[in-house]
Design an enzyme around this catalytic site. Structure first.
Site, PDB file in Angstrom:
ATOM      1  N   ASP A 190       0.839  -1.196   0.000  1.00 38.24           N
ATOM      2  CA  ASP A 190       0.000   0.000   0.000  1.00 38.24           C
ATOM      3  C   ASP A 190       0.874   1.247   0.000  1.00 38.24           C
ATOM      4  O   ASP A 190       1.980   1.226  -0.544  1.00 38.24           O
ATOM      5  CB  ASP A 190      -0.941  -0.033   1.218  1.00 38.24           C
ATOM      6  CG  ASP A 190      -2.300   0.574   0.908  1.00 38.24           C
ATOM      7  OD1 ASP A 190      -2.387   1.808   0.841  1.00 38.24           O
ATOM      8  OD2 ASP A 190      -3.263  -0.193   0.748  1.00 38.24           O
ATOM      9  N   HIS A 208      -3.486   6.159   3.307  1.00 39.41           N
ATOM     10  CA  HIS A 208      -4.274   5.027   2.833  1.00 39.41           C
ATOM     11  C   HIS A 208      -3.809   3.723   3.464  1.00 39.41           C
ATOM     12  O   HIS A 208      -4.609   2.931   3.986  1.00 39.41           O
ATOM     13  CB  HIS A 208      -4.163   4.963   1.309  1.00 39.41           C
ATOM     14  CG  HIS A 208      -5.059   3.978   0.648  1.00 39.41           C
ATOM     15  ND1 HIS A 208      -4.705   2.666   0.434  1.00 39.41           N
ATOM     16  CD2 HIS A 208      -6.305   4.111   0.123  1.00 39.41           C
ATOM     17  CE1 HIS A 208      -5.683   2.035  -0.194  1.00 39.41           C
ATOM     18  NE2 HIS A 208      -6.678   2.885  -0.398  1.00 39.41           N
ATOM     19  N   ASN A 252      -6.234  -4.477  23.823  1.00 37.07           N
ATOM     20  CA  ASN A 252      -5.031  -3.965  24.472  1.00 37.07           C
ATOM     21  C   ASN A 252      -5.287  -2.658  25.215  1.00 37.07           C
ATOM     22  O   ASN A 252      -4.365  -1.983  25.641  1.00 37.07           O
ATOM     23  CB  ASN A 252      -3.906  -3.763  23.449  1.00 37.07           C
ATOM     24  CG  ASN A 252      -4.274  -2.752  22.361  1.00 37.07           C
ATOM     25  OD1 ASN A 252      -5.418  -2.312  22.274  1.00 37.07           O
ATOM     26  ND2 ASN A 252      -3.305  -2.410  21.535  1.00 37.07           N
ATOM     27  N   ALA A 283      -7.399  -7.298  -9.035  1.00 38.78           N
ATOM     28  CA  ALA A 283      -8.599  -8.053  -8.664  1.00 38.78           C
ATOM     29  C   ALA A 283      -9.097  -8.944  -9.791  1.00 38.78           C
ATOM     30  O   ALA A 283      -9.757  -9.959  -9.541  1.00 38.78           O
ATOM     31  CB  ALA A 283      -9.708  -7.090  -8.231  1.00 38.78           C
ATOM     32  N   TYR A 336      -7.425 -10.877 -11.789  1.00 39.53           N
ATOM     33  CA  TYR A 336      -6.658 -12.088 -12.068  1.00 39.53           C
ATOM     34  C   TYR A 336      -7.295 -13.301 -11.380  1.00 39.53           C
ATOM     35  O   TYR A 336      -7.866 -13.197 -10.294  1.00 39.53           O
ATOM     36  CB  TYR A 336      -5.219 -11.937 -11.587  1.00 39.53           C
ATOM     37  CG  TYR A 336      -4.442 -10.838 -12.279  1.00 39.53           C
ATOM     38  CD1 TYR A 336      -4.438 -10.736 -13.666  1.00 39.53           C
ATOM     39  CD2 TYR A 336      -3.718  -9.911 -11.540  1.00 39.53           C
ATOM     40  CE1 TYR A 336      -3.725  -9.722 -14.296  1.00 39.53           C
ATOM     41  CE2 TYR A 336      -3.000  -8.893 -12.169  1.00 39.53           C
ATOM     42  CZ  TYR A 336      -3.011  -8.814 -13.553  1.00 39.53           C
ATOM     43  OH  TYR A 336      -2.310  -7.817 -14.177  1.00 39.53           O
ATOM     44  N   VAL A 368      -6.353 -14.145  -7.669  1.00 47.81           N
ATOM     45  CA  VAL A 368      -6.561 -13.088  -6.677  1.00 47.81           C
ATOM     46  C   VAL A 368      -8.006 -13.124  -6.229  1.00 47.81           C
ATOM     47  O   VAL A 368      -8.922 -13.275  -7.034  1.00 47.81           O
ATOM     48  CB  VAL A 368      -6.205 -11.701  -7.252  1.00 47.81           C
ATOM     49  CG1 VAL A 368      -6.581 -10.596  -6.274  1.00 47.81           C
ATOM     50  CG2 VAL A 368      -4.722 -11.624  -7.581  1.00 47.81           C
ATOM     51  N   SER A 403     -11.118  -0.537  -0.953  1.00 48.52           N
ATOM     52  CA  SER A 403      -9.845  -0.643  -0.224  1.00 48.52           C
ATOM     53  C   SER A 403     -10.060  -1.053   1.216  1.00 48.52           C
ATOM     54  O   SER A 403      -9.243  -1.763   1.808  1.00 48.52           O
ATOM     55  CB  SER A 403      -9.104   0.699  -0.233  1.00 48.52           C
ATOM     56  OG  SER A 403      -8.291   0.841  -1.363  1.00 48.52           O
TER      57      SER A 403
END
Length: 542
Positions: free
Chosen positions: A172, A227, A241, A329, A331, A334, A392
């Protein structure tokens, strides 16, 4: 890092390029990616010059993408991409040549939002802002939302919170590397010595301690856009946590590979190189919240290389509200992810534009929450009030779930992980006009359900454990009642997946346990005799 073969004089800047008579997808001008029939490194400088139909005034540099791939990037001085491709077409020793396309990250932010908090639940972790994360637990109290329009994380965490043996690579814009939410969680390259300026492990990358910056070609993959910090947080921020928010996976090692620049754009050649790096460095899961409209054989070669190495790859469908295919995306190897909102509807539009929307098409696998998703920022370690929207944000939900599946069963292959996520997705949750029963091009196989996906692994491992006495439990799955047949008196205890005991039944050879009043989901059945006990996972149907 790319191996330099010829003298690099200049690097062209990123532009949106067109060629006369034909519009190419966005690409870097004066640059071509070439796949040779044999590794260029074995040819030597003279051999490469002989095979390429360019003189010294035209060709600036030849740089290797990855020696094993036999692919290289050619940079030209004043020679346009189309002309270079025409000269290369059909030459012996060259399998293909293509532009170095440009893609972008598939999400946009809204910063400094006034917080919205839902009521506390006994199933949620102790992170103070977890109540903002409708994507992980949606009880319907958020205005306009639909209860259950989430990925069912609290019950999933009762099964596993991940494993430090799993490596999750985020490709990214980089990451906020020193954020306390990832304290002790960053992947470390054991063969490299930090800060000495030497490629200690001989992998071609200098000082790649926690990952690498393929945009600036250095060992600091820090985020200069934001991003990547949001995307990585969604997948793997440490939960329970006592600070901030929670990601899906709380334990995996996070490898940060920077492939987007400060404007959220990147070249396919960088993406290709990073995918191969992640595979070689031992990544189990790769998240690619990026996309470009140009088809690239070299990037598909890298995807197939990683898939063959046992890596699961998830990618975003993009946000143009159409069926156009974006890559990676598109392929075959993927896992393509679309986005939903807090109503369980396809995100159409996202909050940031009335013309946006989650892309669709026959290549989609599943959908996941992707609108108004909270995460981290690149420039603050205390700010938790910003959210992003786009496919995303949907893709890292799948990547985080894949890491959890890998934690439960390290032997799972990418195809097995994909099958489990598809088969356990919640179907028919969205608009009936789009979300048809079974697979459809808008929702794929449905919205992911982390609990159900993880149960497929727990169920297999539990049922393989032999009982120390004669035992039969049926029907399973069931809508009730359950019948437990044994050869001796037993006590039967039923628990939910958090460990809370729901009921106890004693029997001799046949024990009948009524579960008709329980909600659909997973339950643990403990059957105990005076000498031994055994556990079975039970699935309650509606």
């Amino acid at each position: 890092m790319r191996t330099l073969i010829l003298l690099l004089l200049a690097v062209p800047s990123l532009v949106w390029a067109q060629t006369p008579g034909k519009t190419l997808a966005p690409h870097i001008p004066n640059r071509v990616v070439v796949k040779f029939s044999e590794a260029p490194a074995s040819l030597g400088k003279a051999g490469i010059e002989q095979r390429l139909p360019f003189d010294a005034t035209e060709l600036q540099a030849v740089t290797l993408l990855h020696e094993a791939s036999a692919a290289a990037v050619l940079d030209f001085d004043g020679l346009d991409t189309k002309t270079a491709l025409e000269r290369l077409a059909g030459l012996p020793g060259i399998e293909y040549a293509e532009p170095d396309f440009i893609g972008e990250g598939a999400g946009r932010p809204l910063v400094s939002l006034a917080p919205y908090r839902t009521p506390a639940s006994q199933l949620i972790p102790n992170d103070p802002f977890f109540s903002r994360q409708w994507n992980l637990l949606n009880d319907g109290s958020r205005p306009g939302s639909r209860a259950g329009a989430d990925v069912s994380m609290p019950d999933a965490w009762a099964l596993t919170t991940g494993s430090e043996d799993v490596v999750l690579a985020i490709l990214d814009s980089g990451f906020n590397m020193d954020h306390p939410e990832f304290d002790g969680r960053l992947w470390t390259n054991a063969g490299e010595v930090a800060g000495n300026g030497i490629d200690d492990d001989g992998n071609g990358y200098v000082d790649d301690i926690n990952g690498f910056d393929f945009v600036n070609e250095d060992g600091d993959p820090s985020d200069d856009h934001g991003h990547g910090s949001n995307v990585g947080a969604i997948a793997a921020m440490t939960g329970n946590n006592g600070i901030g928010l929670a990601g899906l996976d709380w334990s995996s090692r996070v490898m940060t590979l920077k492939i987007l620049n400060s404007n959220n754009f990147g070249s396919y050649s960088d993406w290709t190189e990073a995918i191969r790096y992640a595979a070689d460095a031992g990544a189990d899961v790769i998240n690619l919240s990026v996309g470009g409209s140009g088809y690239s054989r070299s990037m598909e070669d890298a995807v197939n290389y990683a898939h063959a190495a046992g890596v699961f790859l998830a990618a975003s469908m993009m946000n143009t509200n159409e069926s156009r295919v974006f890559y990676p995306a598109g392929y075959a190897n993927v896992f393509a992810v679309g986005a939903t909102d807090d109503r369980d509807a396809r995100a159409d539009p996202f909050f940031w534009s009335s013309t946006s929307g989650s892309n669709f098409g026959d290549h989609i696998d599943v959908v996941a929450p992707g609108n108004e998703i909270y995460g981290l920022t690149a420039d603050s370690n205390t700010q938790y009030s910003s959210y992003w929207g786009g496919t995303s944000q949907a893709s890292p939900h799948v990547a985080g779930l894949a890491a959890l599946l890998k934690a439960l069963d390290p032997q799972l292959t990418p195809n097995q992980i994909a099958d489990r996520i598809r088969q356990t997705a919640d179907d028919g949750v969205g608009d009936a006009a789009e979300d048809a029963p079974g697979f459809d091009p808008y929702y794929g196989y449905g919205r992911i359900n982390a609990t159900r996906a993880l149960e497929t692994v727990v169920s297999t491992s539990t049922e393989e454990t032999p009982a120390p006495f004669e035992l039969s439990v049926y029907p399973n799955p069931t809508s009730g009642p359950l019948r437990i047949i044994t050869d001796q008196p037993v006590t039967v205890d039923l628990f939910d997946v958090t460990g809370r005991k729901l009921r106890t039944q004693r029997g001799t050879r046949t024990t009948v346990l009524n579960v008709t009043d329980l909600p659909a989901g997973a339950y643990l059945l403990s059957i105990s005799s005076p000498e031994a006990s055994v556990t079975r996972l039970i699935t309650k149907l509606d």
